[in-house]
Motif scaffolding. Sequence first.
Motif, PDB file in Angstrom:
ATOM      1  N   MET A   1       0.683  -1.452   0.282  1.00 14.23           N
ATOM      2  CA  MET A   1      -0.525  -0.290   0.349  1.00 14.23           C
ATOM      3  C   MET A   1       0.674   1.273  -0.326  1.00 14.23           C
ATOM      4  O   MET A   1       1.560   1.386   1.161  1.00 14.23           O
ATOM      5  CB  MET A   1      -1.231   0.148   0.977  1.00 14.23           C
ATOM      6  CG  MET A   1      -2.022   1.345   1.525  1.00 14.23           C
ATOM      7  SD  MET A   1      -2.557   1.117   2.774  1.00 14.23           S
ATOM      8  CE  MET A   1      -3.537   0.390   2.424  1.00 14.23           C
ATOM      9  N   THR A   2       0.539   2.037  -0.980  1.00 12.35           N
ATOM     10  CA  THR A   2       1.508   3.762  -1.425  1.00 12.35           C
ATOM     11  C   THR A   2       0.979   4.423   0.369  1.00 12.35           C
ATOM     12  O   THR A   2      -0.149   4.456   0.102  1.00 12.35           O
ATOM     13  CB  THR A   2       1.691   3.607  -2.723  1.00 12.35           C
ATOM     14  OG1 THR A   2      -0.390   4.500  -2.371  1.00 12.35           O
ATOM     15  CG2 THR A   2       1.298   3.060  -3.723  1.00 12.35           C
ATOM     16  N   LYS A   3       1.773   5.562  -0.133  1.00 15.28           N
ATOM     17  CA  LYS A   3       1.355   6.495   1.266  1.00 15.28           C
ATOM     18  C   LYS A   3       0.366   6.826   0.779  1.00 15.28           C
ATOM     19  O   LYS A   3      -0.729   7.406   2.076  1.00 15.28           O
ATOM     20  CB  LYS A   3       2.846   7.722   1.838  1.00 15.28           C
ATOM     21  CG  LYS A   3       2.450   8.584   2.666  1.00 15.28           C
ATOM     22  CD  LYS A   3       3.907   9.091   2.052  1.00 15.28           C
ATOM     23  CE  LYS A   3       3.548  10.710   3.598  1.00 15.28           C
ATOM     24  NZ  LYS A   3       4.660  11.753   3.761  1.00 15.28           N
ATOM     25  N   GLN A   4      -0.201   7.412   0.048  1.00 16.83           N
ATOM     26  CA  GLN A   4      -0.978   8.006  -0.666  1.00 16.83           C
ATOM     27  C   GLN A   4      -2.658   7.032  -0.441  1.00 16.83           C
ATOM     28  O   GLN A   4      -3.330   7.327  -0.114  1.00 16.83           O
ATOM     29  CB  GLN A   4      -0.917   8.578  -1.926  1.00 16.83           C
ATOM     30  CG  GLN A   4      -0.399  10.407  -2.844  1.00 16.83           C
ATOM     31  CD  GLN A   4       1.493   9.169  -2.333  1.00 16.83           C
ATOM     32  OE1 GLN A   4       1.548   8.043  -2.346  1.00 16.83           O
ATOM     33  NE2 GLN A   4       2.602  10.325  -2.738  1.00 16.83           N
ATOM     34  N   PHE A   6      -2.501   4.895   1.805  1.00 17.36           N
ATOM     35  CA  PHE A   6      -2.413   4.717   3.364  1.00 17.36           C
ATOM     36  C   PHE A   6      -4.051   5.709   4.112  1.00 17.36           C
ATOM     37  O   PHE A   6      -4.391   5.815   4.587  1.00 17.36           O
ATOM     38  CB  PHE A   6      -1.344   4.533   4.140  1.00 17.36           C
ATOM     39  CG  PHE A   6      -1.720   4.406   5.231  1.00 17.36           C
ATOM     40  CD1 PHE A   6      -2.406   3.167   6.004  1.00 17.36           C
ATOM     41  CD2 PHE A   6      -0.857   5.299   6.388  1.00 17.36           C
ATOM     42  CE1 PHE A   6      -1.991   2.658   7.672  1.00 17.36           C
ATOM     43  CE2 PHE A   6      -1.225   4.982   7.826  1.00 17.36           C
ATOM     44  CZ  PHE A   6      -1.593   3.976   8.434  1.00 17.36           C
ATOM     45  N   VAL A   7      -2.849   6.833   3.378  1.00 23.65           N
ATOM     46  CA  VAL A   7      -3.654   8.092   3.949  1.00 23.65           C
ATOM     47  C   VAL A   7      -5.111   8.521   3.271  1.00 23.65           C
ATOM     48  O   VAL A   7      -6.041   8.905   4.287  1.00 23.65           O
ATOM     49  CB  VAL A   7      -2.966   9.699   3.601  1.00 23.65           C
ATOM     50  CG1 VAL A   7      -3.397  10.825   3.786  1.00 23.65           C
ATOM     51  CG2 VAL A   7      -1.193  10.131   4.222  1.00 23.65           C
ATOM     52  N   ALA A   8      -5.327   8.061   2.325  1.00 25.42           N
ATOM     53  CA  ALA A   8      -6.399   8.000   1.952  1.00 25.42           C
ATOM     54  C   ALA A   8      -7.334   7.100   2.498  1.00 25.42           C
ATOM     55  O   ALA A   8      -8.611   6.873   3.251  1.00 25.42           O
ATOM     56  CB  ALA A   8      -7.055   7.642   0.519  1.00 25.42           C
ATOM     57  N   LEU A  10      -7.109   6.071   5.888  1.00 27.62           N
ATOM     58  CA  LEU A  10      -7.004   7.202   7.184  1.00 27.62           C
ATOM     59  C   LEU A  10      -8.411   8.318   7.256  1.00 27.62           C
ATOM     60  O   LEU A  10      -9.108   8.206   8.409  1.00 27.62           O
ATOM     61  CB  LEU A  10      -6.098   7.296   7.638  1.00 27.62           C
ATOM     62  CG  LEU A  10      -5.313   6.847   7.719  1.00 27.62           C
ATOM     63  CD1 LEU A  10      -3.986   7.483   8.030  1.00 27.62           C
ATOM     64  CD2 LEU A  10      -5.335   5.580   9.422  1.00 27.62           C
ATOM     65  N   LYS A  11      -8.593   8.315   5.927  1.00 27.06           N
ATOM     66  CA  LYS A  11      -9.458   9.791   5.733  1.00 27.06           C
ATOM     67  C   LYS A  11     -10.204   8.821   6.169  1.00 27.06           C
ATOM     68  O   LYS A  11     -11.494   9.658   6.226  1.00 27.06           O
ATOM     69  CB  LYS A  11      -8.990  10.488   4.824  1.00 27.06           C
ATOM     70  CG  LYS A  11      -7.937  11.065   4.395  1.00 27.06           C
ATOM     71  CD  LYS A  11      -8.481  12.142   3.447  1.00 27.06           C
ATOM     72  CE  LYS A  11      -6.589  13.520   3.386  1.00 27.06           C
ATOM     73  NZ  LYS A  11      -6.120  13.905   2.228  1.00 27.06           N
ATOM     74  N   ALA A  12     -10.764   7.673   5.106  1.00 24.44           N
ATOM     75  CA  ALA A  12     -12.520   7.312   5.118  1.00 24.44           C
ATOM     76  C   ALA A  12     -12.814   7.110   6.786  1.00 24.44           C
ATOM     77  O   ALA A  12     -14.416   6.777   6.736  1.00 24.44           O
ATOM     78  CB  ALA A  12     -11.846   5.887   4.597  1.00 24.44           C
ATOM     79  N   PHE A  13     -12.065   7.035   8.044  1.00 23.17           N
ATOM     80  CA  PHE A  13     -12.532   7.039   9.666  1.00 23.17           C
ATOM     81  C   PHE A  13     -13.221   8.521   9.544  1.00 23.17           C
ATOM     82  O   PHE A  13     -13.957   8.504  10.607  1.00 23.17           O
ATOM     83  CB  PHE A  13     -11.197   6.908  10.418  1.00 23.17           C
ATOM     84  CG  PHE A  13     -11.284   5.495  10.461  1.00 23.17           C
ATOM     85  CD1 PHE A  13     -11.452   4.365  10.438  1.00 23.17           C
ATOM     86  CD2 PHE A  13      -9.696   4.911   9.021  1.00 23.17           C
ATOM     87  CE1 PHE A  13     -11.326   2.741  10.534  1.00 23.17           C
ATOM     88  CE2 PHE A  13      -9.557   3.650   9.081  1.00 23.17           C
ATOM     89  CZ  PHE A  13     -10.182   2.241  10.010  1.00 23.17           C
ATOM     90  N   TRP A  14     -12.126   9.341   8.590  1.00 23.64           N
ATOM     91  CA  TRP A  14     -13.030  10.831   9.367  1.00 23.64           C
ATOM     92  C   TRP A  14     -14.764  10.793   8.800  1.00 23.64           C
ATOM     93  O   TRP A  14     -14.961  10.428   7.278  1.00 23.64           O
ATOM     94  CB  TRP A  14     -12.459  11.964   8.959  1.00 23.64           C
ATOM     95  CG  TRP A  14     -12.998  13.535   9.381  1.00 23.64           C
ATOM     96  CD1 TRP A  14     -13.480  14.558   8.671  1.00 23.64           C
ATOM     97  CD2 TRP A  14     -12.285  13.617  10.707  1.00 23.64           C
ATOM     98  NE1 TRP A  14     -13.726  15.531   9.690  1.00 23.64           N
ATOM     99  CE2 TRP A  14     -12.521  15.069  11.033  1.00 23.64           C
ATOM    100  CE3 TRP A  14     -12.055  12.967  11.963  1.00 23.64           C
ATOM    101  CZ2 TRP A  14     -12.263  15.870  12.413  1.00 23.64           C
ATOM    102  CZ3 TRP A  14     -12.099  14.119  12.788  1.00 23.64           C
ATOM    103  CH2 TRP A  14     -12.118  14.824  13.287  1.00 23.64           C
ATOM    104  N   PRO A  15     -15.814  11.406   9.913  1.00 23.75           N
ATOM    105  CA  PRO A  15     -17.051  11.584   9.335  1.00 23.75           C
ATOM    106  C   PRO A  15     -17.323  12.340   8.693  1.00 23.75           C
ATOM    107  O   PRO A  15     -17.165  13.383   8.676  1.00 23.75           O
ATOM    108  CB  PRO A  15     -17.591  12.059  10.667  1.00 23.75           C
ATOM    109  CG  PRO A  15     -16.480  12.605  11.666  1.00 23.75           C
ATOM    110  CD  PRO A  15     -15.342  12.146  11.889  1.00 23.75           C
TER     111      PRO A  15
END
Length: 369
Positions: A1-4, A6-8, A10-15
């Motif tokens: 998994m690339t850094k981008q 992985f960041v995307a 993680l953002k899925a957890f933000w409401p």
Amino acid sequence: MTKQAFVAWLKAFWPAPMTVSRSERVLSCIGALLGLLFSGWLCGEALGSASPWLIAPMGASAVLLFAAPASPLAQPWSIIAGNIVSALVGVTCATWLGHSAAVAALAGGLAIGGMFALRCLHPPGGAVALTAVLAGSEISQLGYHFALYPVAVNSFALLLIALIFNNLLRRQYPHRPMAPANVHKTRDPLPSARVGFTSDDLDEVLKVRGELLDISRDDLEEILQQTEVQAFNRRFGEVRCADIMSRDVLSLAPQASLQVAREQLLIHRLNAMPVVGPQQEVLGLLTLHDLLGSAADSTEVSRCMRTDVPTCRAQWPVADLLRTLADSDDHHVVVVDEQNRLQGIISQSDLLAALYRIALHSSAEPLFH
């Protein structure tokens, strides 16, 4: 998994931001407060302090009934049947298998299965099933009475306050989507449903997805149709009702006879005429259809006119009239000001001519810029 990636992830957890207005949020809190207070008071009065008169899952039920009353999971059958069925499942599992965590998990799964089977899915029901297994001796001593009190009593008390509170606030509860009727009573779909997406298209997409959505199918269809109108307004919103309405409008007085009305309609080749008072306030609308079943020619217009007149304002976008003039038996919309005084009238022909001009204008411009 690339850094981008992985960041995307993680953002899925933000409401996602909520579109609920501040007033709706405040009213939801007040409704839940009143519902839980009444439920606790009623059970305390009926059962006494020695009984468990308010159980925790009712807090979750209150969230649905007062914060999301349009949800299929918040309807009366869902809360009553869902909570009672789950209580019965939980008590049965506890009686035969004990009070372990494994039994609680089994009760929760079986409760969901039972709610699916009875079409009464209600998320707090899972908590009710777990409560019946794990809440301790005070609950277990009640046995199957637990489904009656406190569960049924709590549920009915919350539902009573939800019915009163939501309807006082003009929230439609129980929620029933207002599907437009086919006024011509034929097998043909409504005119607005003959282009764009159809009900069959929506059903096919929902079938492919195969998952439960916390919104009724009819509400989803209504939202999509309103989105189409909003998109039309965004692109062609500069065309207003004032641009296409007839301004030199012939009208009738309410005391005029039907003979006079018929003559005026025939002479001017009109299908409808508004009926106005002395200050040009709109009182009704008389159409040729109204005259077909009318009484004697001497009868006053006020006795045969329609009083439920569809109206609009001059500054409204013409797209706001599409559903009214396409799907209902209304062929005219009367344009009024803030005092309900006659300003003009728009017919299906006026709207058709406007759409024709819009189509010509759009075809002369590039679709994408």
